[in-house]
Write an enzyme that holds these catalytic residues in place. Structure first.
Site, short mmCIF file in Angstrom:
data_model
loop_
_atom_site.label_atom_id
_atom_site.label_comp_id
_atom_site.label_asym_id
_atom_site.label_seq_id
_atom_site.Cartn_x
_atom_site.Cartn_y
_atom_site.Cartn_z
N ARG A 1 58.24 44.23 -13.28
CA ARG A 1 57.77 43.20 -14.21
C ARG A 1 57.24 43.88 -15.47
O ARG A 1 56.51 44.87 -15.39
CB ARG A 1 56.68 42.35 -13.53
CG ARG A 1 56.68 40.91 -14.00
CD ARG A 1 55.75 40.08 -13.19
NE ARG A 1 54.50 39.82 -13.89
CZ ARG A 1 53.57 38.98 -13.49
NH1 ARG A 1 53.75 38.31 -12.37
NH2 ARG A 1 52.48 38.79 -14.19
N ARG B 1 53.93 46.67 -7.38
CA ARG B 1 54.94 45.68 -7.78
C ARG B 1 55.81 46.23 -8.92
O ARG B 1 57.00 45.94 -8.99
CB ARG B 1 54.27 44.37 -8.21
CG ARG B 1 55.29 43.29 -8.53
CD ARG B 1 54.66 41.94 -8.73
NE ARG B 1 53.80 41.91 -9.90
CZ ARG B 1 53.01 40.89 -10.22
NH1 ARG B 1 52.99 39.81 -9.45
NH2 ARG B 1 52.26 40.92 -11.29
N ARG C 1 45.22 43.18 -19.24
CA ARG C 1 45.19 41.86 -18.57
C ARG C 1 43.85 41.66 -17.86
O ARG C 1 43.30 40.55 -17.84
CB ARG C 1 46.34 41.75 -17.57
CG ARG C 1 47.69 41.53 -18.27
CD ARG C 1 48.87 41.93 -17.40
NE ARG C 1 48.99 41.15 -16.20
CZ ARG C 1 49.70 41.55 -15.12
NH1 ARG C 1 50.33 42.70 -15.13
NH2 ARG C 1 49.78 40.77 -14.07
N ARG D 1 43.35 29.00 -18.04
CA ARG D 1 42.75 30.34 -18.01
C ARG D 1 41.91 30.62 -19.24
O ARG D 1 41.55 31.77 -19.50
CB ARG D 1 43.78 31.42 -17.74
CG ARG D 1 44.74 31.71 -18.77
CD ARG D 1 46.04 32.29 -18.21
NE ARG D 1 46.05 33.65 -17.78
CZ ARG D 1 46.90 34.11 -16.85
NH1 ARG D 1 47.75 33.31 -16.22
NH2 ARG D 1 46.93 35.35 -16.54
N LYS E 1 47.27 35.14 -6.36
CA LYS E 1 47.34 33.70 -6.68
C LYS E 1 48.74 33.15 -6.42
O LYS E 1 48.90 32.13 -5.76
CB LYS E 1 46.96 33.44 -8.16
CG LYS E 1 45.58 33.94 -8.54
CD LYS E 1 45.23 33.64 -9.99
CE LYS E 1 46.12 34.32 -11.00
NZ LYS E 1 45.99 35.80 -11.04
P1 AP5 Z 1 50.55 37.87 -6.88
O1 AP5 Z 1 50.55 36.86 -5.79
O2 AP5 Z 1 51.66 37.85 -7.87
O3 AP5 Z 1 49.15 37.87 -7.63
P2 AP5 Z 1 48.70 37.02 -8.90
O4 AP5 Z 1 47.23 36.85 -8.77
O5 AP5 Z 1 49.55 35.80 -9.02
O6 AP5 Z 1 49.03 38.10 -10.01
P3 AP5 Z 1 49.92 37.98 -11.33
O7 AP5 Z 1 50.04 39.39 -11.81
O8 AP5 Z 1 51.18 37.25 -11.10
O9 AP5 Z 1 48.93 37.12 -12.16
P4 AP5 Z 1 48.64 37.08 -13.66
O10 AP5 Z 1 47.51 36.12 -13.73
O11 AP5 Z 1 48.43 38.39 -14.33
O12 AP5 Z 1 50.04 36.61 -14.23
P5 AP5 Z 1 50.65 35.21 -14.66
O13 AP5 Z 1 52.01 35.21 -14.14
O14 AP5 Z 1 49.76 34.07 -14.38
O15 AP5 Z 1 50.45 39.31 -6.16
C1 AP5 Z 1 50.49 40.49 -6.91
C2 AP5 Z 1 51.13 41.58 -6.03
O16 AP5 Z 1 50.29 41.81 -4.91
C3 AP5 Z 1 52.50 41.16 -5.47
O17 AP5 Z 1 53.35 42.27 -5.42
C4 AP5 Z 1 52.16 40.67 -4.04
O18 AP5 Z 1 53.23 40.84 -3.16
C5 AP5 Z 1 50.98 41.55 -3.69
N1 AP5 Z 1 50.04 40.91 -2.79
C6 AP5 Z 1 49.66 39.60 -2.77
N2 AP5 Z 1 48.77 39.38 -1.80
C7 AP5 Z 1 48.55 40.59 -1.20
C8 AP5 Z 1 47.71 41.01 -0.11
N3 AP5 Z 1 46.91 40.14 0.54
N4 AP5 Z 1 47.73 42.31 0.23
C9 AP5 Z 1 48.53 43.20 -0.43
N5 AP5 Z 1 49.36 42.85 -1.45
C10 AP5 Z 1 49.35 41.56 -1.82
O19 AP5 Z 1 50.65 35.40 -16.26
C11 AP5 Z 1 51.44 36.39 -16.88
C12 AP5 Z 1 51.28 36.29 -18.38
O20 AP5 Z 1 51.76 35.01 -18.84
C13 AP5 Z 1 49.83 36.36 -18.92
O21 AP5 Z 1 49.38 37.70 -19.06
C14 AP5 Z 1 49.98 35.62 -20.24
O22 AP5 Z 1 50.57 36.44 -21.21
C15 AP5 Z 1 50.95 34.49 -19.90
N6 AP5 Z 1 50.26 33.29 -19.41
C16 AP5 Z 1 50.41 32.71 -18.19
N7 AP5 Z 1 49.64 31.62 -18.08
C17 AP5 Z 1 48.98 31.50 -19.26
C18 AP5 Z 1 48.01 30.58 -19.74
N8 AP5 Z 1 47.56 29.55 -18.98
N9 AP5 Z 1 47.53 30.77 -20.98
C19 AP5 Z 1 47.99 31.78 -21.79
N10 AP5 Z 1 48.89 32.69 -21.38
C20 AP5 Z 1 49.38 32.55 -20.12
#
Ligand code: AP5
Length: 185
Positions: A132, A126, A143, A90, A15
């Protein structure tokens, strides 16, 4: 092409990666609650101290807190002509709150479809590269459970505005699929 876009998908689906590229291509701000919360933690702000352990455990920060952060962000001028939301809403509660505060809040949902074992491998990689705090195996599994229980129901909530995109392959291949699908929608 719709400009109020939500990127949806499990942790590690890509994402954030795709949102950065799409935001540049579509000239809309990339609004990531994960990035905003991590930045609060890095700054050591009150907010950061409140959410640090919740995020490290892979749990969700409370709806009230996140909704308030996003409401403030969406009130800025650059969000008037659209935005790309990444990581929010979410929960159904967050989606309802967003609908209450913004008319036609989401025009299109891009759902990145990636198998569980692939997202686990991406996040473990990652962890090695970036360290992270929520990218260890136990927290990743949590998660994913939280995603299935609280976030996956948004697919039905948004219904016919959801575009399901195959998130496997290179970053450019996925981006190209999204752009083609948005252009057709
Ligand atoms: P990446 O692009 O970072 O993937 P992502 O889907 O964004 O994954 P995240 O782990 O960042 O998402 P998340 O939903 O767990 O975390 P968030 O930050 O929203 O890619 C991941 C890896 O894969 C990278 O190394 C990338 O280079 C690699 N990659 C990408 N595309 C690829 C491909 N095509 N092929 C190979 N590799 C690839 O949330 C974190 C925390 O914040 C949550 O757990 C929660 O505690 C809190 N939080 C955030 N938002 C909320 C909310 N709305 N409500 C409540 N808590 C929240």
């Amino acid at each position: 092409m719709a400009r109020r876009i939500l990127l949806l998908g499990p942790p590690g689906a890509g994402k954030g990666t795709q949102a950065t590229l799409l935001a540049n291509a579509l000239h809309v701000p990339h609004i990531s609650t994960g990035d905003m919360l991590r930045s609060a933690v890095a700054d050591g702000s009150d907010l950061g101290r409140r959410v640090e352990s919740i995020m490290a455990a892979g749990e969700l920060v409370s709806d009230d807190l996140v909704v308030a952060i996003v409401d403030e962000r969406l009130s800025k001028d650059d969000a008037r002509c659209g935005y790309l939301l990444d990581g929010f809403p979410r929960t159904i509660g967050q989606a309802e709150a967003l609908n209450d505060s913004v008319v036609d809040a989401i025009g299109t949902v891009v759902l990145l479809d990636v198998p569980t074992e692939e997202v686990v491998q991406r996040l473990l990689k990652r962890a090695e590269d970036e360290g992270r705090s929520d990218d260890n195996e136990e927290t990743i599994r949590r998660r994913l459970e939280v995603y299935d229980a609280d976030t996956a129901p948004l697919v039905d909530f948004y219904g016919n505005v959801v575009l399901t995109i195959n998130g496997m392959g290179t970053v450019d291949e996925v981006l190209s699929r999204i752009m083609i699908s948005l252009a057709r929608s």
